[in-house]
Design an enzyme around this catalytic site. Structure first.
Site, PDB file in Angstrom:
ATOM      1  CE1 TYR A  74      51.114  81.206  20.580  1.00 21.54           C
ATOM      2  CE2 TYR A  74      49.655  80.608  22.381  1.00 21.54           C
ATOM      3  CZ  TYR A  74      50.900  80.970  21.913  1.00 21.54           C
ATOM      4  OH  TYR A  74      51.939  81.093  22.801  1.00 21.54           O
ATOM      5  CE  LYS A  96      53.973  78.876  21.557  1.00 25.23           C
ATOM      6  NZ  LYS A  96      53.647  78.782  22.989  1.00 25.23           N
ATOM      7  CG  MET A 144      54.108  81.470  31.349  1.00 22.15           C
ATOM      8  SD  MET A 144      53.724  79.800  31.933  1.00 22.15           S
ATOM      9  CE  MET A 144      53.629  80.057  33.703  1.00 22.15           C
ATOM     10  CB  SER A 145      54.035  81.590  25.021  1.00 23.29           C
ATOM     11  OG  SER A 145      53.203  80.454  25.095  1.00 23.29           O
ATOM     12  CB  CYS A 146      58.768  84.654  26.820  1.00 25.25           C
ATOM     13  SG  CYS A 146      57.680  86.013  27.282  1.00 25.25           S
TER      14      CYS A 146
END
Length: 392
Positions: free
Chosen positions: A156, A68, A64-66
């Site tokens: 966000y 980023k 997921m947003s890890c």
């Protein structure tokens, strides 16, 4: 439930906390900790529920947003080579971005969720499927007027963060984020970490699942309206659509097409050991490889959004401390403790997390296939963070 794997002496409490938390989880998870370039903890436990098999050492999960954090590392490496200047105008690299009154927007604003493009306009026609293909939506972002003046507010950017930085990376290097990640970071470090998962690795993935039903778009709109947000404004409409698109993409990431696509904000696939090693190699050498210079790490973890006020009435959506960003990374707050002051990293939907704490030389990552949604408090499976603090 016991946890398989390895812990160094002094980290036994971390194993106990991890095992106890996973015993209460329907799925599985992995936890890995490095300190001063050495692996201190490497644990796994639970089930790949969808495939009815153990969640093991070789299991992969959409992080997921890890993702980023990995994308930010690619941008920082280009900055070290002089190809990107954090203070430069985005238009220095991407002239079309000047449309819609964005001519003064800066690279650091793309990296700190403050550029005012948290999603696409509802009338753009861009779908969640389009967000998996840069050629089908990046031009819409370039043409779009921001929903606040770039640099004035922070909110966000769940998917567009990766789209915007991905285009800058392509313009300055001629390569995609996924290519540079593979060539310059994952390859040298021997990481099982991809943005765009190769087909031959797909069988290792533990599909994610949610133990509770998520909100429908109508329910989410009603919830936000109930918090006092005027859902008729353009700002609210863009943010609500970004939530809808993110939910749809999370579902799509359980499909081969979704994992094979390139979504630099959210469809990275990895194990905890690789995510932890990525952060360890940011703050020191691991197996003779360091991917960022110390001065780059200091720039990355310098607060950029602390003086910003929320756009419109978005402050009403805030639970606990505000999200504060440096250059691509989150900092500790009440719902994301990490190892306290000095830590930097990025969480991902459903409880994933990767971070580093340079002062102690610690880098850690946790991944799982259960999509827990916890409001206003840390994920209960993160109890190992306090035990890690004690061990350190």
């Amino acid at each position: 439930m016991d946890a398989s794997g390895y812990v160094a002496r002094g980290y036994e409490g971390v194993r106990e906390a991890f095992a106890q938390a996973q015993a209460n989880d329907e799925g599985g998870g992995q936890l890995c900790v490095y300190r001063h370039g050495e692996k201190m903890v490497d644990l796994w436990a639970g089930r790949d529920r969808e495939n009815d098999r153990p969640y093991g050492q070789e299991t992969l999960t959409v992080i997921m947003s890890c993702t980023k954090g990995a994308t930010a590392a690619v941008v920082h490496r280009l900055a070290e080579r002089g190809l990107i200047d954090y203070e430069a105008k985005v238009t220095d690299y991407w002239p079309e971005f000047a449309a819609g009154g964005k001519g003064e927007a800066r690279i650091w604003q793309l990296m700190s969720h403050s550029v005012g493009l948290p999603g696409v306009d509802p009338d753009s026609g861009v779908t969640s499927a389009d967000l998996m293909v840069a050629a089908r939506h990046v031009a819409a972002l370039a043409a779009m007027a921001p929903v606040w003046t770039p640099g004035a507010s922070c909110h966000y950017h769940p998917i567009t963060y990766g789209s915007l930085l991905g285009e800058v990376v392509r313009r300055v290097s001629g390569k995609r984020v996924s290519q540079l990640l593979a060539e310059e970071i994952a390859g040298p470090l021997g990481l099982d970490l991809w943005i765009g998962l190769p087909a031959e690795q797909d069988a290792r993935v533990a599909p994610h699942f949610s133990p509770t039903p998520g909100f429908t778009p109508d329910q989410l709109t009603a919830l936000i309206a109930g918090m006092g947000v005027d859902v008729t404004t353009r700002l609210a409409q863009v943010v609500l659509l970004s939530f809808k698109h993110t939910g749809e993409l999370i579902v799509d990431m359980n499909n081969r097409e979704g994992r094979a696509a390139e979504v630099p904000a959210g469809n990275g696939v990895a194990d905890a050991a690789s995510l932890a090693k990525l952060y360890a190699a940011m703050i020191g050498e691991v197996d003779g490889v360091r991917i960022l210079k110390p001065e780059t790490v200091e720039a990355a973890r310098t607060l950029r959004t602390g003086a910003m006020s929320p756009a419109g009435d978005l402050a009403k959506l805030q639970l606990g401390m505000p999200l504060n960003y440096g250059l691509g990374y989150e900092f500790p707050r009440d719902v994301l403790p990490m190892l306290g002051e000095g830590s930097f990293g990025h969480a991902g939907a459903g409880g994933r997390i990767g971070f580093a704490h340079p002062e102690s030389g610690v880098a850690a990552a946790y991944v799982a296939n259960t999509m827990l949604t916890v409001m206003g408090a840390p994920d209960p499976r993160w109890s190992w963070m306090e035990e890690l603090r004690k061990a350190v």
